[in-house]
Design a protein around this motif. Structure first.
Motif, PDB file in Angstrom:
ATOM      1  N   ARG A   1       0.814  -1.215   0.000  1.00  0.00           N
ATOM      2  CA  ARG A   1       0.000   0.000   0.000  1.00  0.00           C
ATOM      3  C   ARG A   1       0.852   1.272   0.000  1.00  0.00           C
ATOM      4  O   ARG A   1       0.581   2.191  -0.787  1.00  0.00           O
ATOM      5  CB  ARG A   1      -0.948  -0.019   1.212  1.00  0.00           C
ATOM      6  CG  ARG A   1      -1.746   1.256   1.361  1.00  0.00           C
ATOM      7  CD  ARG A   1      -2.818   1.148   2.420  1.00  0.00           C
ATOM      8  NE  ARG A   1      -3.982   0.452   1.908  1.00  0.00           N
ATOM      9  CZ  ARG A   1      -5.209   0.554   2.411  1.00  0.00           C
ATOM     10  NH1 ARG A   1      -5.429   1.317   3.467  1.00  0.00           N
ATOM     11  NH2 ARG A   1      -6.208  -0.110   1.885  1.00  0.00           N
TER      12      ARG A   1
ATOM     13  N   GLY B   1      -4.756  -6.151  -4.227  1.00  0.00           N
ATOM     14  CA  GLY B   1      -5.338  -5.525  -3.037  1.00  0.00           C
ATOM     15  C   GLY B   1      -4.825  -4.139  -2.735  1.00  0.00           C
ATOM     16  O   GLY B   1      -5.520  -3.352  -2.070  1.00  0.00           O
ATOM     17  N   ASP B   2      -3.614  -3.785  -3.203  1.00  0.00           N
ATOM     18  CA  ASP B   2      -3.039  -2.464  -2.926  1.00  0.00           C
ATOM     19  C   ASP B   2      -2.723  -1.681  -4.196  1.00  0.00           C
ATOM     20  O   ASP B   2      -2.857  -0.463  -4.218  1.00  0.00           O
ATOM     21  CB  ASP B   2      -1.748  -2.617  -2.102  1.00  0.00           C
ATOM     22  CG  ASP B   2      -1.995  -3.244  -0.744  1.00  0.00           C
ATOM     23  OD1 ASP B   2      -2.956  -2.821  -0.069  1.00  0.00           O
ATOM     24  OD2 ASP B   2      -1.248  -4.158  -0.355  1.00  0.00           O
TER      25      ASP B   2
ATOM     26  N   TYR C   1      -4.145  -1.325  -7.013  1.00  0.00           N
ATOM     27  CA  TYR C   1      -5.237  -0.741  -7.811  1.00  0.00           C
ATOM     28  C   TYR C   1      -5.262   0.779  -7.737  1.00  0.00           C
ATOM     29  O   TYR C   1      -5.627   1.459  -8.697  1.00  0.00           O
ATOM     30  CB  TYR C   1      -6.581  -1.298  -7.326  1.00  0.00           C
ATOM     31  CG  TYR C   1      -7.024  -0.774  -5.983  1.00  0.00           C
ATOM     32  CD1 TYR C   1      -7.895   0.308  -5.878  1.00  0.00           C
ATOM     33  CD2 TYR C   1      -6.558  -1.345  -4.806  1.00  0.00           C
ATOM     34  CE1 TYR C   1      -8.287   0.799  -4.648  1.00  0.00           C
ATOM     35  CE2 TYR C   1      -6.947  -0.868  -3.570  1.00  0.00           C
ATOM     36  CZ  TYR C   1      -7.804   0.209  -3.496  1.00  0.00           C
ATOM     37  OH  TYR C   1      -8.186   0.703  -2.262  1.00  0.00           O
ATOM     38  N   ILE C   2      -4.837   1.328  -6.589  1.00  0.00           N
ATOM     39  CA  ILE C   2      -4.921   2.784  -6.400  1.00  0.00           C
ATOM     40  C   ILE C   2      -4.002   3.514  -7.375  1.00  0.00           C
ATOM     41  O   ILE C   2      -4.316   4.613  -7.839  1.00  0.00           O
ATOM     42  CB  ILE C   2      -4.595   3.157  -4.937  1.00  0.00           C
ATOM     43  CG1 ILE C   2      -5.067   4.584  -4.615  1.00  0.00           C
ATOM     44  CG2 ILE C   2      -3.129   2.980  -4.630  1.00  0.00           C
ATOM     45  CD1 ILE C   2      -6.553   4.747  -4.556  1.00  0.00           C
TER      46      ILE C   2
ATOM     47  N   SER D   1     -15.299  -6.796  -8.170  1.00  0.00           N
ATOM     48  CA  SER D   1     -14.154  -6.723  -7.272  1.00  0.00           C
ATOM     49  C   SER D   1     -14.285  -5.508  -6.366  1.00  0.00           C
ATOM     50  O   SER D   1     -14.621  -4.413  -6.827  1.00  0.00           O
ATOM     51  CB  SER D   1     -12.855  -6.638  -8.078  1.00  0.00           C
ATOM     52  OG  SER D   1     -11.763  -6.320  -7.238  1.00  0.00           O
ATOM     53  N   LYS D   2     -14.001  -5.699  -5.090  1.00  0.00           N
ATOM     54  CA  LYS D   2     -14.156  -4.615  -4.121  1.00  0.00           C
ATOM     55  C   LYS D   2     -13.325  -3.396  -4.493  1.00  0.00           C
ATOM     56  O   LYS D   2     -13.789  -2.254  -4.351  1.00  0.00           O
ATOM     57  CB  LYS D   2     -13.756  -5.128  -2.733  1.00  0.00           C
ATOM     58  CG  LYS D   2     -13.819  -4.073  -1.642  1.00  0.00           C
ATOM     59  CD  LYS D   2     -13.328  -4.639  -0.324  1.00  0.00           C
ATOM     60  CE  LYS D   2     -13.282  -3.546   0.750  1.00  0.00           C
ATOM     61  NZ  LYS D   2     -12.749  -4.068   2.029  1.00  0.00           N
ATOM     62  N   ASN D   3     -12.090  -3.619  -4.963  1.00  0.00           N
ATOM     63  CA  ASN D   3     -11.182  -2.510  -5.257  1.00  0.00           C
ATOM     64  C   ASN D   3     -11.202  -2.112  -6.730  1.00  0.00           C
ATOM     65  O   ASN D   3     -11.249  -0.928  -7.055  1.00  0.00           O
ATOM     66  CB  ASN D   3      -9.758  -2.886  -4.838  1.00  0.00           C
ATOM     67  CG  ASN D   3      -9.627  -3.100  -3.341  1.00  0.00           C
ATOM     68  OD1 ASN D   3     -10.246  -2.406  -2.551  1.00  0.00           O
ATOM     69  ND2 ASN D   3      -8.833  -4.072  -2.940  1.00  0.00           N
TER      70      ASN D   3
ATOM     71  N   LYS E   1     -13.810   0.302  -8.292  1.00  0.00           N
ATOM     72  CA  LYS E   1     -13.764   1.746  -8.035  1.00  0.00           C
ATOM     73  C   LYS E   1     -13.314   2.532  -9.265  1.00  0.00           C
ATOM     74  O   LYS E   1     -13.613   3.723  -9.381  1.00  0.00           O
ATOM     75  CB  LYS E   1     -12.859   2.023  -6.835  1.00  0.00           C
ATOM     76  CG  LYS E   1     -13.464   1.477  -5.547  1.00  0.00           C
ATOM     77  CD  LYS E   1     -12.606   1.675  -4.338  1.00  0.00           C
ATOM     78  CE  LYS E   1     -13.299   1.062  -3.111  1.00  0.00           C
ATOM     79  NZ  LYS E   1     -12.539   1.228  -1.867  1.00  0.00           N
TER      80      LYS E   1
ATOM     81  N   PHE F   1     -15.440   5.716  -1.753  1.00  0.00           N
ATOM     82  CA  PHE F   1     -14.012   5.698  -1.452  1.00  0.00           C
ATOM     83  C   PHE F   1     -13.789   5.979   0.033  1.00  0.00           C
ATOM     84  O   PHE F   1     -14.477   6.817   0.628  1.00  0.00           O
ATOM     85  CB  PHE F   1     -13.267   6.744  -2.284  1.00  0.00           C
ATOM     86  CG  PHE F   1     -13.252   6.450  -3.765  1.00  0.00           C
ATOM     87  CD1 PHE F   1     -12.190   5.794  -4.347  1.00  0.00           C
ATOM     88  CD2 PHE F   1     -14.316   6.829  -4.572  1.00  0.00           C
ATOM     89  CE1 PHE F   1     -12.183   5.513  -5.707  1.00  0.00           C
ATOM     90  CE2 PHE F   1     -14.321   6.559  -5.927  1.00  0.00           C
ATOM     91  CZ  PHE F   1     -13.239   5.890  -6.503  1.00  0.00           C
TER      92      PHE F   1
ATOM     93  N   GLU G   1      -8.114   6.537   0.397  1.00  0.00           N
ATOM     94  CA  GLU G   1      -8.218   6.646  -1.059  1.00  0.00           C
ATOM     95  C   GLU G   1      -8.519   8.075  -1.481  1.00  0.00           C
ATOM     96  O   GLU G   1      -7.961   8.567  -2.469  1.00  0.00           O
ATOM     97  CB  GLU G   1      -9.305   5.703  -1.569  1.00  0.00           C
ATOM     98  CG  GLU G   1      -8.966   4.232  -1.400  1.00  0.00           C
ATOM     99  CD  GLU G   1     -10.150   3.319  -1.614  1.00  0.00           C
ATOM    100  OE1 GLU G   1      -9.939   2.126  -1.910  1.00  0.00           O
ATOM    101  OE2 GLU G   1     -11.290   3.787  -1.462  1.00  0.00           O
TER     102      GLU G   1
END
Length: 631
Positions: free
Chosen positions: A333, A369-370, A372-373, A422-424, A427, A444, A448
């Motif tokens: 992250r 999990g991390d 994607y941002i 997908s949860k992430n 977005k 968000f 985020e």
């Protein structure tokens, strides 16, 4: 290696030319010339020639009778002799008898079928053999595993004694290929004891940066920071900012500072030294990048601390050093946040380099999990939407490769379905489908929103301006138009699946707001099918349908969904009122459409059902519906 360049050969040539009739037994001119062109040469001179070339094996030589003259093979050395020589060499080493005896015990100790009593007996015997000699044995590649076994299988007292004996050598052992495993074992098995933990912290103090920038020592530092509690870890991490800042230890009652806020807190305490501290941190970061140690968590945390505390211009200058390592940085992250921060302030050329690095990995990175941002941020700030479509979005529209060895699905799901559910990853779709001016904040979390906040930078006149020139609404509209056909195809094919999923339900609501008529038809078709009863009673789907109808109520120009549903699926309303959850959906429908409200009121059977259910168990939905009908 031309023989004509050899002085002796030239001498032979001159003799032949000057005395052609002499009986001197030297090679004639013509064979020498042919040899210069590498066609032929006399046997005698050929052997002489190759003997002058070091490390060159002469070829087989053809004899006059047609046979082949081969070099005699050297006699083979028996394998037993080799082992004997090896043992003889090992016997001359210091502490060889200790090494051999300890290895024999270790071979017995590592057997998995040993009982607890046998393990205890062998561990005690092994500790007795190596005690007092661990410093010398730990540096040997074959004996270091013996010390590891002492730490792993020994008692608490034996572990403490081992650590006490090796504590002064820990910085050196941490850099060696085999010995560093002893330190890793100590970190795993000795950290529960407070006295041992203090010794380990003391051993590493003033050596953090040296080890962190060492190829082998970096592994030890990574485990150190993972195993140490907050306050002890903070003492060591401060060495990244300068050794002088690790001198002041936090009090025992002080709350541990979050790792990513350490540099920010230090700069608040020493505001006058901000430039020198950031320069020191940048030097350490550049060394870590140069040695390709970006996979470690502490490296990514340090990069994140730097980019969040440096000025916009400093982040822009640092960007080119990081963008080529995009995939390595995105594994945590803090690393993904740092890359997102760099992308926000980078020039267009560097943003394109980030997208090139992500090309071919866009789907897997977005599903991470991390990481994607970072993908969302790059798409959010890049003005060249055509490059975004070619390098990133096109990959999302291709079907994911089937697992190796499995048969292809005759009716595969739409490529966007796994992203929408997908949860992430969902977005990204929520950001592009939203009609709001900024980010849809309800989807968000605070972290985020902080990472994806508008990036501002001072221009030549000193005014704060966005780092991207294109209007965000225009950029989103261009990307949304590119995805339109695929989003509608996904909703048409998988409306029911989306409604039953938490992340997919949010995408379905935003798609309805964006493409009202087409999505309304798909939802109405799903509700009019045979599985409509399951949707009304599903714990997630009924909330999705409720939000869809309430979104129709909030639409400025109205929505086609209530009318489409009433026209084709009115018979399903009675089925929906079979449960309290379905009653919540019907109440939202009545709020969104006066026509639906009038129809329900005019149906005596439905009103009777609502009245009967209102006083029973699980009556909350019916009570809400009755209240809506009463208003």
């Amino acid at each position: 290696q031309n023989p004509l360049h050899n002085s002796r050969t030239l001498y032979y040539c001159l003799l032949q030319l000057l005395f052609p009739s002499s009986n001197v037994k030297y090679p004639p001119v013509s064979p020498l010339i042919r040899c210069a062109s590498q066609t032929a040469f006399s046997i005698e001179h050929q052997e002489t020639r190759y003997r002058t070339i070091p490390h060159f094996k002469p070829p087989n030589t053809t004899m006059a009778d047609g046979g082949v003259k081969r070099k005699a093979a050297s006699p083979a050395v028996p394998s037993n002799s080799k082992r004997a020589l090896k043992k003889e060499r090992q016997a001359s080493r210091p502490n060889n008898d200790v090494v051999e005896s300890s290895k024999s015990v270790w071979n017995e100790l590592r057997k998995k079928e040993n009982s607890k009593e046998r393990v205890r007996e062998l561990a005690d015997e092994l500790f007795g053999i190596v005690e007092g000699k661990m410093g010398e044995l730990a540096k040997k590649h074959d004996a270091s595993r013996v010390i590891q076994a002492v730490v792993q299988f020994g008692t608490e007292e034996q572990r403490a004694a081992t650590l006490k004996e090796l504590v002064d050598d820990i910085p050196e052992l941490s850099k060696q290929q085999y010995s560093h495993f002893i330190v890793l074992k100590m970190l795993k098995y000795c950290m529960k004891d407070q006295a041992c933990r203090k010794m380990l912290v003391k051993a590493l103090k003033n050596n953090v940066v040296k080890l962190a920038t060492h190829q082998v020592g970096a592994r030890v530092v990574e485990v150190y920071f993972q195993e140490l509690p907050g306050r002890d870890s903070e003492i060591l991490r401060r060495e990244f900012f300068g050794k002088q800042y690790s001198m002041f230890t936090p009090s025992a009652n002080a709350t541990a500072t979050p790792v990513c806020d350490l540099l920010k807190c230090l700069l608040e305490e020493h505001a006058d030294k901000k430039a020198s501290i950031l320069a020191h941190v940048l030097g350490v970061v550049n060394k870590l990048i140069e040695k390709k140690l970006l996979d470690f968590t502490y490296t990514q945390e340090l990069i994140y601390m730097y980019v969040t505390c440096a000025s916009a211009a400093e982040v822009a200058d640092f960007g080119p050093s990081l963008v080529d390592h995009t995939l390595h940085v995105c594994s945590t992250r803090p690393g993904a946040s740092a890359l997102a921060w760099v992308a926000a302030y980078a020039v267009a050329k560097d943003r394109k380099r980030v997208m090139k690095a992500l090309k071919g990995y866009a789907r897997s990175t977005l599903m991470h999990g991390d990481a994607y941002i970072a993908v969302i941020r790059v798409i959010q700030v890049t003005d060249d939407t055509v490059s975004v479509q070619k390098m990133l979005l096109n990959e999302l529209l291709r079907p994911a490769p089937a697992p190796q060895g499995s048969e292809p699905d005759p009716n595969p799901p739409h490529p966007l379905l796994d992203i929408a559910m997908s949860k992430n990853a969902s977005k990204l779709l929520l950001m592009l489908l939203s009609n709001s001016d900024g980010l849809p904040k309800q989807y968000f979390d605070p972290w985020e929103l902080d990472v994806l906040a508008p990036a501002l930078m001072k221009n030549e006149s000193g005014e704060l301006v966005p780092t991207s020139r294109k209007n965000p609404s225009t950029r989103r509209a261009e990307l949304r138009q590119f995805l339109k056909d695929d989003v509608l195809a996904m909703v048409s094919k998988h409306a029911a699946e989306l409604a039953k999923d938490k992340a997919g339900g949010k995408v379905l609501v935003e798609a309805l707001k964006c493409y009202d008529v087409e999505v309304s038809s798909s939802i109405a078709t799903a509700l009019g099918g045979d599985g409509a009863g399951e949707l009304f009673d599903d714990p997630t789907a009924h909330l999705t349908l409720k939000r869809c109808f309430l979104a129709c109520k909030e639409a400025k120009d109205g929505s086609a969904l209530p009318g489409t549903f009433l026209k084709g699926s009115w018979a399903k309303v009675k089925e929906a009122l079979g449960s309290s959850r379905g009653a919540f959906v019907v109440s939202a429908l009545c709020e969104a459409s006066d026509e639906a409200k009038t129809k329900v009121k005019g149906d005596k059977a439905l009103m009777k059902l609502v009245k009967e259910k209102k006083g029973g168990q699980q009556a909350k939905g019916y009570e809400t519906l009755a209240k809506v009908l009463k208003d």
